[in-house]
Design a protein around this motif. Structure first.
Motif, PDB file in Angstrom:
ATOM      1  N   ASN A 116      -4.080  49.315 -37.388  1.00  0.00           N
ATOM      2  CA  ASN A 116      -4.362  47.766 -37.536  1.00  0.00           C
ATOM      3  C   ASN A 116      -4.170  46.778 -35.715  1.00  0.00           C
ATOM      4  OD1 ASN A 116      -5.165  48.135 -40.222  1.00  0.00           O
ATOM      5  ND2 ASN A 116      -3.167  47.123 -40.723  1.00  0.00           N
ATOM      6  N   TYR A 117      -3.290  47.538 -35.497  1.00  0.00           N
ATOM      7  CA  TYR A 117      -3.373  46.855 -34.559  1.00  0.00           C
ATOM      8  C   TYR A 117      -3.616  47.422 -32.760  1.00  0.00           C
ATOM      9  CZ  TYR A 117      -0.570  47.341 -29.508  1.00  0.00           C
ATOM     10  OH  TYR A 117      -0.350  47.080 -28.141  1.00  0.00           O
ATOM     11  N   LEU A 118      -4.037  48.664 -33.345  1.00  0.00           N
ATOM     12  CA  LEU A 118      -4.999  49.456 -32.169  1.00  0.00           C
ATOM     13  C   LEU A 118      -6.292  48.512 -32.540  1.00  0.00           C
ATOM     14  CD1 LEU A 118      -4.373  51.534 -30.618  1.00  0.00           C
ATOM     15  CD2 LEU A 118      -5.226  53.269 -31.887  1.00  0.00           C
ATOM     16  N   CYS A 119      -7.070  48.921 -34.031  1.00  0.00           N
ATOM     17  CA  CYS A 119      -8.240  48.332 -33.971  1.00  0.00           C
ATOM     18  C   CYS A 119      -8.558  47.295 -33.378  1.00  0.00           C
ATOM     19  CB  CYS A 119      -8.448  48.832 -35.551  1.00  0.00           C
ATOM     20  SG  CYS A 119      -8.499  50.095 -36.293  1.00  0.00           S
ATOM     21  N   THR A 120      -7.167  46.366 -33.844  1.00  0.00           N
ATOM     22  CA  THR A 120      -7.226  44.983 -33.245  1.00  0.00           C
ATOM     23  C   THR A 120      -7.480  44.669 -31.827  1.00  0.00           C
ATOM     24  OG1 THR A 120      -6.535  44.115 -34.940  1.00  0.00           O
ATOM     25  CG2 THR A 120      -6.776  43.311 -33.505  1.00  0.00           C
ATOM     26  N   GLY A 121      -6.874  45.025 -31.263  1.00  0.00           N
ATOM     27  CA  GLY A 121      -6.687  45.474 -29.433  1.00  0.00           C
ATOM     28  C   GLY A 121      -7.812  46.633 -29.009  1.00  0.00           C
ATOM     29  N   ARG A 122      -8.494  46.688 -29.575  1.00  0.00           N
ATOM     30  CA  ARG A 122      -9.819  47.562 -29.149  1.00  0.00           C
ATOM     31  C   ARG A 122     -11.645  47.085 -29.549  1.00  0.00           C
ATOM     32  NH1 ARG A 122      -9.353  53.906 -30.331  1.00  0.00           N
ATOM     33  NH2 ARG A 122     -10.278  53.943 -28.079  1.00  0.00           N
ATOM     34  N   THR A 123     -11.053  45.738 -29.767  1.00  0.00           N
ATOM     35  CA  THR A 123     -12.539  45.827 -30.639  1.00  0.00           C
ATOM     36  C   THR A 123     -13.678  45.072 -29.666  1.00  0.00           C
ATOM     37  OG1 THR A 123     -11.861  43.875 -30.880  1.00  0.00           O
ATOM     38  CG2 THR A 123     -11.902  44.168 -32.521  1.00  0.00           C
ATOM     39  N   GLY A 124     -14.528  45.129 -29.576  1.00  0.00           N
ATOM     40  CA  GLY A 124     -16.068  44.915 -28.487  1.00  0.00           C
ATOM     41  C   GLY A 124     -16.790  44.039 -29.092  1.00  0.00           C
ATOM     42  N   ALA A 145     -12.496  52.823 -16.510  1.00  0.00           N
ATOM     43  CA  ALA A 145     -13.018  52.813 -14.987  1.00  0.00           C
ATOM     44  C   ALA A 145     -13.773  51.728 -14.649  1.00  0.00           C
ATOM     45  CB  ALA A 145     -13.982  54.101 -14.449  1.00  0.00           C
ATOM     46  N   ILE A 146     -15.104  51.441 -14.953  1.00  0.00           N
ATOM     47  CA  ILE A 146     -15.662  50.520 -15.104  1.00  0.00           C
ATOM     48  C   ILE A 146     -15.358  49.062 -15.276  1.00  0.00           C
ATOM     49  CG2 ILE A 146     -17.420  49.287 -15.461  1.00  0.00           C
ATOM     50  CD1 ILE A 146     -18.429  51.517 -14.606  1.00  0.00           C
ATOM     51  N   LEU A 147     -14.107  49.359 -16.235  1.00  0.00           N
ATOM     52  CA  LEU A 147     -13.503  48.127 -16.718  1.00  0.00           C
ATOM     53  C   LEU A 147     -12.350  47.788 -15.756  1.00  0.00           C
ATOM     54  CD1 LEU A 147     -12.793  47.979 -20.543  1.00  0.00           C
ATOM     55  CD2 LEU A 147     -14.269  46.357 -19.779  1.00  0.00           C
ATOM     56  N   ILE A 148     -11.862  48.356 -15.402  1.00  0.00           N
ATOM     57  CA  ILE A 148     -10.687  47.825 -14.246  1.00  0.00           C
ATOM     58  C   ILE A 148     -11.467  47.423 -12.448  1.00  0.00           C
ATOM     59  CG2 ILE A 148      -8.667  49.910 -11.465  1.00  0.00           C
ATOM     60  CD1 ILE A 148      -8.753  51.753 -14.701  1.00  0.00           C
ATOM     61  N   GLN A 149     -12.806  47.940 -12.710  1.00  0.00           N
ATOM     62  CA  GLN A 149     -13.277  47.200 -11.477  1.00  0.00           C
ATOM     63  C   GLN A 149     -13.685  45.932 -11.799  1.00  0.00           C
ATOM     64  OE1 GLN A 149     -13.751  49.267  -8.794  1.00  0.00           O
ATOM     65  NE2 GLN A 149     -12.800  50.656  -8.989  1.00  0.00           N
ATOM     66  N   ASP A 167      -2.792  45.633 -17.582  1.00  0.00           N
ATOM     67  CA  ASP A 167      -2.302  45.532 -18.025  1.00  0.00           C
ATOM     68  C   ASP A 167      -3.113  44.031 -18.587  1.00  0.00           C
ATOM     69  OD1 ASP A 167       0.295  46.437 -18.424  1.00  0.00           O
ATOM     70  OD2 ASP A 167       1.065  45.446 -16.420  1.00  0.00           O
ATOM     71  N   TYR A 168      -4.258  44.253 -18.108  1.00  0.00           N
ATOM     72  CA  TYR A 168      -5.283  43.084 -18.589  1.00  0.00           C
ATOM     73  C   TYR A 168      -5.952  43.785 -19.868  1.00  0.00           C
ATOM     74  CZ  TYR A 168      -8.563  39.721 -17.776  1.00  0.00           C
ATOM     75  OH  TYR A 168      -9.383  38.678 -18.089  1.00  0.00           O
ATOM     76  N   PRO A 169      -5.903  43.196 -21.124  1.00  0.00           N
ATOM     77  CA  PRO A 169      -6.472  43.086 -22.392  1.00  0.00           C
ATOM     78  C   PRO A 169      -7.298  43.943 -22.595  1.00  0.00           C
ATOM     79  CG  PRO A 169      -5.234  40.706 -22.696  1.00  0.00           C
ATOM     80  CD  PRO A 169      -5.283  41.024 -21.084  1.00  0.00           C
ATOM     81  N   LEU A 170      -7.774  44.968 -23.257  1.00  0.00           N
ATOM     82  CA  LEU A 170      -8.337  45.758 -23.127  1.00  0.00           C
ATOM     83  C   LEU A 170      -9.719  45.240 -23.723  1.00  0.00           C
ATOM     84  CD1 LEU A 170     -10.446  48.816 -22.511  1.00  0.00           C
ATOM     85  CD2 LEU A 170      -9.384  49.403 -25.170  1.00  0.00           C
ATOM     86  N   ALA A 171      -9.374  44.454 -25.574  1.00  0.00           N
ATOM     87  CA  ALA A 171     -11.154  44.097 -25.883  1.00  0.00           C
ATOM     88  C   ALA A 171     -11.702  42.708 -25.205  1.00  0.00           C
ATOM     89  CB  ALA A 171     -10.466  43.384 -27.256  1.00  0.00           C
TER      90      ALA A 171
END
Length: 228
Positions: A116-124, A145-149, A167-171
């Motif tokens: 559940n933590y993973l699904c929440t953190g990977r939303t888009g 790679a695109i998000l890091i840029q 450390d920037y949140p993925l979602a």
């Protein structure tokens, strides 16, 4: 975009970040490779404990902490560098204690918590179709790679709130990058409510006429005369 804190296997998890995604992909962890939780829960208990502990270990640390921990565990203990040796003994003692927690824990329940933590953190964001009917494509190159840029283009003070760039949140990065692309006319995002207000009102009126919904009774307003 601020997620509620989550604890799993007795430790607090960090907000799911770009670096966590990259590291779990590098480890080929089933939590980020399998499309559903059922296949993960079907694994033998020993394997489930191993992949869950590895995933929690990654997601409970920042990028700098994870690298430092890995270096301390990998290096030989040398009493010549007593400060480093103390850190190594402390880290190894923590992991030995944590192994007992993992062995005695409710693996299924903890795995569900982490999923559940993973699904929440990977939303888009959800992408809509463009005018000619074909779906829009958000990112063609490897997404991380695109998000890091993208994160590297942000003011340092905004990134520093989360730590280093990994450390920037993925979602958060996904939503921000998609919004910029939509503003530039490169993509089209699906609105949160694609139904117009007029359509919603017409739908409610039809349900009311069909007797499928009823309006609550409204008590008449009691007017109180103003004092002279």
């Amino acid at each position: 975009m601020r997620r509620a804190p989550v604890a799993c296997l007795g430790v607090m998890l960090k907000p799911y970040a770009i670096g966590h995604e990259l590291e779990l992909l590098r480890l080929r962890n089933p939590f980020v490779l399998e499309p559903g939780l059922d296949r993960i829960l079907a694994l033998p208990p020993e394997q489930l404990a191993e992949i869950l502990a590895a995933a929690v270990d990654v997601c409970s640390q920042t990028e700098a902490e994870r690298i430092e921990t890995a270096d301390l565990l990998r290096a030989r203990v040398s009493l010549w560098n007593w400060r480093k040796a103390v850190k190594q003994f402390q880290i190894r003692a923590i992991y030995r204690k944590w192994e007992k927690t993992v062995a005695s824990g409710d693996l299924v329940g903890e795995a569900i918590t982490f999923w559940n933590y993973l699904c929440t953190g990977r939303t888009g964001p959800e992408y809509a179709s463009i005018d000619d009917g074909s779906p829009t494509v958000a990112i063609g190159a490897p997404e991380c790679a695109i998000l890091i840029q993208y994160v590297r283009t942000l003011p340092e003070r905004l990134v520093a709130q989360h730590g280093a760039e990994l450390d920037y949140p993925l979602a958060l990065a996904r939503y921000e990058y998609a919004t910029l692309n939509e503003q530039a006319g490169k993509v089209r995002l699906q609105p949160d409510n694609s139904q117009s207000f007029n359509d919603w009102v017409a739908e409610q009126e039809a349900l009311l006429k069909a007797g499928k919904i009823t309006l609550p009774k409204v008590e008449p307003i009691q007017e109180t005369p103003c004092p002279a």
